[in-house]
Design a protein around this motif. Structure first.
Motif, mmCIF file in Angstrom:
data_model
loop_
_atom_site.group_PDB
_atom_site.id
_atom_site.type_symbol
_atom_site.label_atom_id
_atom_site.label_comp_id
_atom_site.label_asym_id
_atom_site.label_seq_id
_atom_site.Cartn_x
_atom_site.Cartn_y
_atom_site.Cartn_z
ATOM 1 N N TRP A 93 0.826 -1.267 -0.166
ATOM 2 C CA TRP A 93 0.246 -0.193 0.038
ATOM 3 C C TRP A 93 0.929 1.281 -0.068
ATOM 4 O O TRP A 93 0.379 2.538 -0.356
ATOM 5 C CB TRP A 93 -1.107 0.038 1.225
ATOM 6 N N GLY A 94 2.078 1.180 0.444
ATOM 7 C CA GLY A 94 3.071 2.334 0.397
ATOM 8 C C GLY A 94 3.287 2.534 -1.043
ATOM 9 O O GLY A 94 3.484 3.780 -1.362
ATOM 10 N N GLY B 34 1.045 4.607 -2.613
ATOM 11 C CA GLY B 34 0.560 6.049 -1.997
ATOM 12 C C GLY B 34 -0.254 6.082 -1.060
ATOM 13 O O GLY B 34 -0.669 7.086 -0.693
ATOM 14 N N GLY C 241 -0.525 5.697 3.117
ATOM 15 C CA GLY C 241 0.401 5.732 4.099
ATOM 16 C C GLY C 241 -0.178 4.639 5.141
ATOM 17 O O GLY C 241 -1.563 4.347 5.336
ATOM 18 N N ALA C 242 0.715 4.270 6.041
ATOM 19 C CA ALA C 242 0.143 3.106 7.120
ATOM 20 C C ALA C 242 -0.651 3.869 8.047
ATOM 21 O O ALA C 242 -0.625 5.000 8.591
ATOM 22 C CB ALA C 242 1.571 2.519 7.947
ATOM 23 N N GLY C 243 -1.429 3.260 8.301
ATOM 24 C CA GLY C 243 -2.811 3.585 9.541
ATOM 25 C C GLY C 243 -3.595 2.353 9.574
ATOM 26 O O GLY C 243 -3.412 1.139 9.320
ATOM 27 N N THR D 116 -4.224 0.375 6.473
ATOM 28 C CA THR D 116 -3.128 -1.014 6.104
ATOM 29 C C THR D 116 -3.774 -2.049 7.275
ATOM 30 O O THR D 116 -3.491 -3.083 6.805
ATOM 31 C CB THR D 116 -2.182 -0.438 6.254
ATOM 32 N N GLY E 99 1.749 1.675 11.225
ATOM 33 C CA GLY E 99 2.014 3.150 11.092
ATOM 34 C C GLY E 99 2.499 3.883 12.618
ATOM 35 O O GLY E 99 2.634 3.484 13.696
#
Length: 275
Positions: free
Chosen positions: A136-137, A140, A142-144, A147, A225
């Motif tokens: 997923w990074g 584009g 972001g980890a959260g 994800t 993240g």
């Protein structure tokens, strides 16, 4: 006779090994000592349970509770519920799809599909978490929480699939074939025959998926993240160099109480149905 005694001794030793730590944890949750202890008894207290509804003045008065961030802990638990609210339905849908395909679709590729669909359950949680983070990074994202949801779905869906497959294998296929011969569409057959038959298994699968999502640590830890969940926050609290706070013992005791109560209610209802 001797072999029976050895077997009984082994069973009791196994039960003691499994449940003695839980009993000690429950006892320590009522001890006014930090870090938790059952040997150094400082007095009976319930403040570790009252942590979540204490006033700010009461929290500041206690040096142990004052060091804890109650709002963050509650927020992390709310994040776990948000994640589970997405993971459970997606896991049921994917698990149901996989179960129907493996039990109703006759093909030489079934063996390969079986291993492909179950492989996420066999993969280490660290691998799944890092894979979701990297994938997923690259897109584009972001980890959260998103994800975390995607990482958990990859392996949680396997549990409903196994449960639903076991249920589908006990369903008489002749019922579906007869309905099709009488002119029913495949969707109508699924909605009127297959789905009602699967409802008990779907309920069980939903409970297992919910518990698997909330308690998951390894996969969530590497995909979160800057976010947090119930499991990762407890893990962070337990790494305190001065020992984990007794609040963790209280939370664990409440979880045990809920689990045992649900099991007892289920056993009572099942016995009534059998009568």
């Amino acid at each position: 006779m001797t072999s029976q005694r050895i077997l009984n001794a082994y069973i009791w030793a196994f039960l003691a090994f499994m449940f003695a730590p839980l009993v000690l944890m429950i006892i320590a949750s009522f001890n006014d000592a930090s870090p938790p202890s059952v040997t150094d008894w400082r007095g009976l207290t319930g403040k570790w349970y009252a942590f979540f509804w204490m006033s700010e003045a009461e929290l500041r008065a206690d040096p142990v509770l004052r060091a804890l961030d109650r709002d963050r802990f509650i927020g992390c638990f709310g994040n776990s519920l948000q994640v589970a609210a997405v993971v459970v339905p997606l896991s049921l849908i994917l698990g149901l799809s996989g179960a129907v395909m493996l039990t109703r679709w006759r093909s030489r590729a079934n063996g390969l599909l079986w291993w492909v669909l179950l492989s996420p359950m066999l993969a280490p949680g660290i691998v799944l978490g890092l894979s979701a983070l990297v994938f997923w990074g690259r897109l584009g994202v972001g980890a959260g929480l998103f994800t975390i949801m995607m990482a958990q779905v990859t392996f949680v869906a396997g549990y409903p699939m196994l449960i639903l497959m076991a249920r589908l294998q006990r369903q008489p296929v002749e019922l579906e074939e007869a309905a099709l011969d009488l002119g029913a569409t495949p969707f109508l057959v699924f909605r009127r025959i297959t789905l009602p038959f699967l409802l008990p298994a779907l309920a069980s699968a939903a409970v297992i998926a919910l518990l698997s999502s909330i308690e998951n640590y390894n996969t969530t830890m590497f995909a979160k993240g800057g976010a947090c969940t119930f499991a990762t926050e407890i893990g962070a609290m337990s790494r305190n160099p001065n020992g984990h706070p007794p609040v963790i013992n209280a939370v664990g005791s409440v979880i045990i109480l809920i689990t045992v109560s649900a099991a007892l209610v289920h056993a009572v209802l099942t016995r009534r149905e059998m009568r």
